[in-house]
Design a protein around this motif. Structure first.
Motif, short mmCIF file in Angstrom:
data_model
loop_
_atom_site.label_atom_id
_atom_site.label_comp_id
_atom_site.label_asym_id
_atom_site.label_seq_id
_atom_site.Cartn_x
_atom_site.Cartn_y
_atom_site.Cartn_z
N GLN A 1 38.23 34.71 -28.12
CA GLN A 1 37.63 33.41 -28.39
C GLN A 1 36.66 33.50 -29.57
N GLY A 2 36.86 32.59 -30.53
CA GLY A 2 35.95 32.46 -31.65
C GLY A 2 35.11 31.21 -31.52
N SER A 3 34.48 30.81 -32.62
CA SER A 3 33.61 29.65 -32.58
C SER A 3 34.38 28.35 -32.38
N ASN A 4 35.62 28.26 -32.88
CA ASN A 4 36.39 27.02 -32.75
C ASN A 4 37.85 27.27 -32.41
N TRP A 5 38.15 28.43 -31.81
CA TRP A 5 39.54 28.75 -31.47
C TRP A 5 39.58 29.67 -30.25
N VAL A 6 40.72 29.65 -29.58
CA VAL A 6 41.02 30.54 -28.46
C VAL A 6 42.46 31.00 -28.60
N ALA A 7 42.72 32.28 -28.38
CA ALA A 7 44.07 32.82 -28.42
C ALA A 7 44.24 33.81 -27.27
N TYR A 8 45.48 33.93 -26.78
CA TYR A 8 45.72 34.85 -25.68
C TYR A 8 47.17 35.31 -25.70
N VAL A 9 47.42 36.43 -25.02
CA VAL A 9 48.75 36.92 -24.74
C VAL A 9 48.77 37.31 -23.27
N LEU B 1 39.71 22.12 -35.88
CA LEU B 1 39.33 22.14 -37.29
C LEU B 1 38.86 20.75 -37.68
N GLY B 2 37.55 20.56 -37.66
CA GLY B 2 37.02 19.24 -37.98
C GLY B 2 37.48 18.21 -36.96
N ALA B 3 38.13 17.16 -37.43
CA ALA B 3 38.63 16.11 -36.55
C ALA B 3 39.99 16.44 -35.97
N PHE B 4 40.62 17.56 -36.37
CA PHE B 4 41.95 17.94 -35.89
C PHE B 4 41.85 18.91 -34.72
N ASN B 5 42.79 18.77 -33.78
CA ASN B 5 42.91 19.69 -32.64
C ASN B 5 44.37 20.13 -32.54
N LEU B 6 44.59 21.43 -32.50
CA LEU B 6 45.93 21.98 -32.38
C LEU B 6 46.02 22.83 -31.12
#
Length: 456
Positions: A286-294, A331-336
């Protein structure tokens, strides 16, 4: 008034006839009397001045007499309590959806619709509140000097309807979702969770956004996998005190699961044979504005059943395996959001379009969202799940129902203001299936829904 009378008396004395003043004795007496009157006049003037400068006095009325029949004293309102030293928080949300569909959908119509039932027809509409959910979070328990505990009890209303009569649709039945206890060690960054909970393949960090599909998310069973099981999970922070990316590893063992052979409600299925649990692991960053996992999954299925006597027309046992990668990014106003998975024999964790057998599958989803304002947002979703055609045909009638490939798309507009949310959503789904292993049928379905949510 006293001053005026004294002055008048003094004037009268001063006006006495002069003959009387000749008498010395009378003169001495008169002088003494005048001196006495002057002294009294001075005292009166001093008293009047003091009264003028003194602050006004407030005269308080006496209290009213008590009533003959006084009302009873009010009792203190009851408080929600639990064991000493522990705290309880009550949360949840009320969900309501008005919907219209042009097909019947698998898992149910309304808030749990996912993909169309092959061969179904007819238009329908309704009003659904079964997403409504509440939970209790408990904290504050102590275990020794270093460990603290807590837990969660969570319910919704997807336990079916109260009967099948004319009024059953307005009597949904409660359903247990999660019931677990936690033991935490803040110094080491360790947590142990015991009880019914989400397995490690379910994408808790990137569940598709929807106000209609909450308990049954968009793409569930057809691009999104994972389920709730009783089990135990150990979660360990790897670099909790470091700056930058936070890493965590989770390892879990869950109750076995399969659709027969045997009793599906009494621990007698092929998934419960010989103490063979589902084993899973997940590495999360987990970073400041993202999460990744496997994440990975494995279990062994013995299709002869607990008593070893069930017929096995295809094969006697199989391995259920899966690997998944996913995450979310703001990312700003975007969510992925999104994930990809591939596996084999994963009907037990809502894969293979809920078919059970030695069936391979690949799937996943992606969702993009944009916040126009702090209140308004737009979300676009697409999911796909494709089971191996030859595997499905081989297992027809032995756990497979002939579902081959599913594609789902959804578009929604949402408004959020404090605890209130409102969303308009259109969902379109296309399913390929076969009945005989030769002919392929495509069934399409649509759902239009308007949902409201109040969180507390």
């Amino acid at each position: 008034m006293i001053v005026r009378k004294s002055a008048l008396a003094l004037a009268c004395l001063l006006a006495l006839p002069g003959a009387a003043m000749a008498d010395s004795k009378r003169e001495a007496a008169l002088e003494k009397r005048v001196s006495e009157l002057e002294r009294q006049l001075q005292e009166l003037m001093t008293e009047v001045k003091a009264q003028r400068n003194a602050p006004p006095q407030v005269v308080q009325a006496p209290p009213p007499p008590p009533p003959a029949n006084p009302p009873p004293a009010k009792e203190a309102p009851p408080t929600f309590t639990t064991a000493p030293g522990m705290s309880v928080a009550f949360h949840g949300f009320v969900s309501a959806t008005a919907f219209a569909q042009d097909r019947s959908f698998t898992f149910g119509n309304g808030q749990n619709a996912e993909y169309p039932v092959p061969g179904s027809s007819g238009h329908l509409s309704g009003f659904d509140i079964r997403n409504t959910r509440f939970w209790l979070d408990v904290g504050g328990a102590k275990l020794g000097e270093d460990w603290t505990g807590g837990g969660r009890l969570e319910m919704d209303f997807f336990g079916g309807f109260n009967g099948t009569g004319a009024y059953s649709l307005s009597q949904p039945t409660p359903r247990l979702r999660q019931a677990y206890m936690d033991i935490n060690n803040a110094d080491t960054g360790s947590k142990i969770r015991v009880g019914q909970q989400w397995d490690l393949m379910f994408p808790l960090d990137n569940v598709p956004t929807s106000l209609t599909h909450l308990a049954f998310p968009l793409g569930y069973g057809a691009g999104v996998i994972g389920w709730r099981f009783p089990g135990v999970v150990w979660m360990q922070d790897l670099n909790r005190s470091a700056e930058g990316t936070k890493w965590r590893v989770d390892v879990g063992a869950f109750q076995g699961s399969w659709n027969g052979p045997g009793n599906n409600v009494n621990y007698l299925t092929a998934g419960n044979v010989d103490f063979q649990p589902q084993l899973e692991a997940r590495l999360r960053a987990q970073g400041s504005n993202w999460v990744a996992y496997v994440a990975g999954h494995y279990s062994k299925i013995d299709l002869k059943g607990v008593d070893g006597a069930a017929p096995t027309p295809v094969k006697a046992n199989l391995d259920s395996t899966a690997i998944e990668i996913g995450g979310s990014w703001k990312l700003g106003a975007f969510n992925l959001k999104g994930l990809l998975y591939t596996g084999n024999g994963i009907g037990e964790i809502f894969g293979n379009l809920s078919q059970f057998g030695d069936i391979g599958e690949t799937g996943g989803f992606v969702q993009a969202g944009y916040n126009f304002t702090p209140n308004w947002s737009l979300n676009a979703f697409y999911a796909m799940a494709k089971s191996d055609r030859e595997d499905v045909v081989r297992w027809l009638g032995n756990g497979a129902t002939g579902l081959l490939k599913n594609r789902q798309a959804a578009l929604s507009v949402q408004y959020a203001n404090g605890p209130y949310q409102l969303g308009l959503e259109w969902m379109h789904d296309k399913l390929d299936s076969t009945k005989d292993g030769i002919a392929r049928t495509t069934t399409s379905g649509n759902q239009l829904s308007l949902s409201a949510l109040y969180s507390f």
